[in-house]
Design an enzyme around this catalytic site. Structure first.
Site, short mmCIF file in Angstrom:
data_model
loop_
_atom_site.label_atom_id
_atom_site.label_comp_id
_atom_site.label_asym_id
_atom_site.label_seq_id
_atom_site.Cartn_x
_atom_site.Cartn_y
_atom_site.Cartn_z
N ARG A 34 0.73 -1.22 -0.02
CA ARG A 34 0.10 0.08 -0.02
C ARG A 34 0.84 1.31 0.00
O ARG A 34 1.87 1.38 0.75
CB ARG A 34 -0.99 -0.25 1.24
CG ARG A 34 -1.93 -1.30 0.93
CD ARG A 34 -3.27 -0.89 2.14
NE ARG A 34 -4.15 -2.07 1.39
CZ ARG A 34 -5.40 -1.74 0.40
NH1 ARG A 34 -5.15 -0.94 -0.08
NH2 ARG A 34 -6.10 -2.59 0.21
N ILE A 36 1.91 4.86 1.04
CA ILE A 36 1.93 5.47 2.32
C ILE A 36 1.20 6.69 2.18
O ILE A 36 0.69 7.20 3.34
CB ILE A 36 3.40 5.83 2.80
CG1 ILE A 36 3.26 5.82 4.22
CG2 ILE A 36 4.06 7.10 2.02
CD1 ILE A 36 4.97 6.01 5.02
N ASN A 97 4.99 6.59 -13.25
CA ASN A 97 5.61 8.04 -13.48
C ASN A 97 7.22 7.99 -13.64
O ASN A 97 7.75 6.93 -13.13
CB ASN A 97 5.33 8.88 -12.27
CG ASN A 97 4.33 9.15 -11.87
OD1 ASN A 97 3.51 9.56 -12.87
ND2 ASN A 97 3.86 9.28 -10.67
N GLU A 105 9.34 10.14 -8.13
CA GLU A 105 9.98 10.61 -6.84
C GLU A 105 11.00 9.39 -6.53
O GLU A 105 12.12 9.80 -6.06
CB GLU A 105 8.97 10.78 -5.82
CG GLU A 105 8.26 12.25 -6.13
CD GLU A 105 6.93 12.24 -5.14
OE1 GLU A 105 7.21 11.52 -3.99
OE2 GLU A 105 6.28 12.88 -5.32
N HIS A 110 8.03 1.63 -10.22
CA HIS A 110 6.49 1.06 -9.68
C HIS A 110 5.64 1.37 -10.31
O HIS A 110 5.59 2.39 -11.15
CB HIS A 110 6.38 1.63 -8.30
CG HIS A 110 6.81 3.10 -8.13
ND1 HIS A 110 8.05 3.79 -8.52
CD2 HIS A 110 6.02 4.29 -8.30
CE1 HIS A 110 8.06 4.97 -8.43
NE2 HIS A 110 6.72 5.22 -8.20
P1 5GP Z 1 6.27 8.65 -7.70
O1 5GP Z 1 6.06 9.86 -7.66
O2 5GP Z 1 7.82 8.11 -7.65
O3 5GP Z 1 5.51 7.80 -8.84
O4 5GP Z 1 5.54 7.54 -6.43
C1 5GP Z 1 6.25 7.32 -5.20
C2 5GP Z 1 5.15 6.89 -4.23
O5 5GP Z 1 5.78 6.21 -3.30
C3 5GP Z 1 4.33 8.28 -3.93
O6 5GP Z 1 3.00 7.78 -4.04
C4 5GP Z 1 4.62 8.15 -2.35
O7 5GP Z 1 3.45 8.18 -1.54
C5 5GP Z 1 5.09 6.43 -2.14
N1 5GP Z 1 6.05 6.28 -1.00
C6 5GP Z 1 6.97 7.08 -0.67
N2 5GP Z 1 7.75 6.68 0.24
C7 5GP Z 1 7.09 5.66 0.73
C8 5GP Z 1 7.38 4.70 1.65
O8 5GP Z 1 8.40 4.70 2.57
N3 5GP Z 1 6.33 3.71 1.98
C9 5GP Z 1 5.11 3.36 1.06
N4 5GP Z 1 4.44 2.63 1.39
N5 5GP Z 1 4.94 4.34 0.01
C10 5GP Z 1 5.78 5.28 -0.02
#
Ligand code: 5GP
Length: 128
Positions: A34, A36, A97, A105, A110
């Protein structure tokens, strides 16, 4: 050029067990957990266990076994959440992304699976 994987990224730490997660599914090659900071009632991240920065890295260098496992895991998560169309669920959205323009990020591939409410249009239409 090529891909430069940073093994200190947060998902690498989750895979090593250094950071806890709420696991939805785990296979030999993939982990689903899930998000966060959920953006919808259901928000699950599906990652390969291998060190891939992004989707094009995975597509270019992952084994067929990893690709099949990852793809099936995404479908299995949709089933587990009962949002898959095979079950008669209401559907979901997948997105990944990638890089600066994709506003990625965490530099470990993912797939976001978001569901549980109508999700609106994919992108704002006020910019080309
Ligand atoms: P991005 O912007 O790279 O596509 O998304 C990264 C996602 O990772 C974000 O939706 C963020 O909420 C999630 N995320 C970041 N750090 C953590 C973490 O420590 N645990 C979990 N479960 N999700 C995380």
């Amino acid at each position: 050029m090529g891909y430069d994987y940073d093994d200190q990224n947060v998902f690498a730490k989750i895979l090593r067990g250094e950071i806890p997660n709420t696991t939805v599914l785990e296979t030999d090659h993939s982990l689903a957990f899930r998000d966060i900071n959920a953006q919808a009632p259901e928000h699950v991240l599906v990652i390969p266990k291998g060190p891939y920065v992004c989707f094009d890295h995975f597509a270019a260098e992952a084994s067929a076994e990893e690709i099949v496992d990852f793809t099936r895991t995404i479908g299995d998560v949709a089933q587990a959440l009962k949002v898959d169309l095979g079950y008669g669920g209401d559907g979901y959205r997948l997105l990944s992304n990638t890089g600066a323009h994709g506003v990625q990020e965490v530099p470990h591939l993912h797939i976001h699976l978001v569901a549980g409410r109508p999700l609106g249009r994919m992108l704002c239409r006020d910019q080309p």
